[in-house]
Design an enzyme around this catalytic site. Structure first.
Site, PDB file in Angstrom:
ATOM      1  N   ASP A  79       0.807  -1.216   0.000  1.00 30.49           N
ATOM      2  CA  ASP A  79       0.000   0.000   0.000  1.00 30.49           C
ATOM      3  C   ASP A  79       0.838   1.262   0.000  1.00 30.49           C
ATOM      4  OD1 ASP A  79       0.818  -0.623   2.663  1.00 30.49           O
ATOM      5  OD2 ASP A  79      -0.759   0.668   3.477  1.00 30.49           O
ATOM      6  N   GLU A 172       0.213  -1.613   5.520  1.00 25.47           N
ATOM      7  CA  GLU A 172       1.257  -1.201   6.453  1.00 25.47           C
ATOM      8  C   GLU A 172       1.089   0.260   6.857  1.00 25.47           C
ATOM      9  OE1 GLU A 172       5.303   0.507   7.548  1.00 25.47           O
ATOM     10  OE2 GLU A 172       3.894   1.083   5.972  1.00 25.47           O
ATOM     11  N   GLU A 173       0.683   1.099   5.911  1.00 19.15           N
ATOM     12  CA  GLU A 173       0.605   2.530   6.175  1.00 19.15           C
ATOM     13  C   GLU A 173      -0.496   2.890   7.178  1.00 19.15           C
ATOM     14  OE1 GLU A 173       2.759   4.511   5.393  1.00 19.15           O
ATOM     15  OE2 GLU A 173       3.723   3.975   3.504  1.00 19.15           O
ATOM     16  N   HIS A 377       5.390  10.104   1.243  1.00 21.43           N
ATOM     17  CA  HIS A 377       4.024  10.473   1.636  1.00 21.43           C
ATOM     18  C   HIS A 377       3.594  11.837   1.108  1.00 21.43           C
ATOM     19  CE1 HIS A 377       3.957   7.590   5.376  1.00 21.43           C
ATOM     20  NE2 HIS A 377       4.466   7.016   4.285  1.00 21.43           N
TER      21      HIS A 377
END
Length: 407
Positions: A79, A172-173, A377
């Site tokens: 992800d 995971e995020e 990000h």
């Protein structure tokens, strides 16, 4: 590097932003679509035990040629973070010559003043965004590097290696990457997440982490007749946050310093909520931060008649250092692999968490290795292709060196 680049650019075409509001795993359909594509690729490469389960976890094995060598693992996540990630349009800046980089057709630039690390990459090939999305090197660069390393290992079948297990995780995020990790079909002695930042990063310490919700319940009354009876919960929430230590925030700390991060706030006159992230490397400091938050709530509650203040704290993950410390040979092997391919190791703490932190507490020691990326990000994310190549070389060397390890 052409194979590495084309593989990475292809992976960027999958929209895999995870969704914290969806309790399903994986939390977004694009992650499953990406995992299915990777599953087909691993099958085509001839890997064994390629399994994609109902939860979106993909595992596979590259069999070794040294039966006595320890089995190790490489892990990356499918992800991308909570930032615009649909229709990623990467730019390749070949042989970067310095200065600002225009991102797409708009006014957005990758400024060398704001990002002086660009000076380290003169003459290199940079992959950037077009200024409207993140890039997705976190962690599609890690996936591309792992699979490219596997291809190179297959091309050198005589070089010694133990069994190499691959794991690709969803979500995971949003902190769920290790929740359903299939350790029963991942028999590695130890593993590495390939999820770090710039060239040479090696990390085996991370924050202790918790989330906290402070809820304020007041009393809503018509403002024309509110004197002496209205209790505005938003005013109390603002008062509470204003009293928090301003020097202990993400924007005021670095290195081993912990923080309180006001991640979200919402409210009305009747009810308001503040959502904090609590972070600290030290166990005692972590406990002290949670205690401080409770003390602040109690103090304001005692001073604010008529308002109800509730605090809920939930631990998220712990510092993996205590789990890695008995197995420091896995750090020494990673350092040696970097040195063998001309990379200077940069051991540093993770000011965040990884799947490896949770997995380490689940019995799989799992430090973190660089991918080469910067500014994850966000729209200023970029990664030098040459750093990705060094990551691939490091992983290949790491597999060979691990095959020689004896307790």
């Amino acid at each position: 590097m052409d194979q590495l680049l084309s593989r990475f650019l292809h992976y960027l075409s999958f929209h895999t932003r995870s969704n914290p509001n969806n309790p399903l795993c994986p939390s977004s359909p694009g992650q499953r679509q990406f995992a299915q594509a990777l599953q087909g690729e691993l099958h085509a490469m001839g890997l064994s035990q390629v399994i994609l389960d109902d939860n979106g976890y993909l595992t596979a094995c590259l069999p070794g040629n040294q039966p006595s060598a320890p089995a190790i693992g490489l892990i990356a996540h499918l992800d991308t973070a909570d930032y615009e990630a649909e229709r990623v349009n990467p730019q390749l800046i070949e042989q970067y010559q310095g200065g600002d980089i225009c991102l797409g057709k708009g006014d957005e630039v990758l400024s060398i003043r704001e990002h002086p690390c660009l000076r380290h990459y003169l003459g290199q090939d940079l992959i950037t965004t077009d200024g409207t999305t993140l890039l997705g090197a976190d962690d599609k660069a890690g996936i591309a590097e792992i699979i490219t390393a596997v291809a190179r290992l297959q091309a050198e079948p005589a070089l010694p290696r133990g069994d190499l297990w691959l794991g690709f995780t969803p979500d995971e995020e949003i902190g769920r990457g290790a929740d359903l990790f299939p350790l029963d079909r991942f028999p590695a002695r130890w593993a590495y997440t390939v999820d770090g930042g710039e060239l040479g990063e090696l990390e085996y310490e991370n924050f202790n982490a918790a989330s906290a919700r402070v809820r304020f319940t007041g009393n809503n009354v018509h403002p024309g007749t509110a004197k002496g009876s209205m209790i505005n919960s938003q005013t109390l929430a603002a008062r509470f946050h204003a009293a928090m230590p301003a020097e202990q925030t993400p924007e005021a700390t670095d290195g081993y310093q912990g923080f309180f991060h006001l991640a979200q706030m919402q409210g009305s006159v009747e009810q308001s909520e503040l959502h904090y992230l609590i972070r600290d490397f030290d166990d005692e400091g972590f406990a002290a931060r949670k205690a401080l938050l409770a003390e602040r709530v109690a103090a304001l509650q005692a001073d604010a008649a008529g308002v109800r203040i509730e605090l809920a704290i939930r631990d998220s993950y712990r510092n993996m250092k205590r789990q890695i410390a008995p197995h420091m040979h896995i750090i020494a092997l990673a350092e040696a692999a970097m040195v063998a391919v001309g990379v200077t190791p940069r051991i540093k703490p993770i000011r965040g968490g990884t799947d490896g932190a949770r997995l380490s507490f689940m019995g799989l020691p799992c430090p973190n290795i660089f991918t080469g990326g910067h500014n994850f990000h966000g729209k200023h994310e970029f990664i030098p292709l040459q750093s990705m190549e060094k990551a691939v070389q490091t992983l290949v060397a790491l597999v060979h060196l691990s095959a020689q390890y004896q307790e």
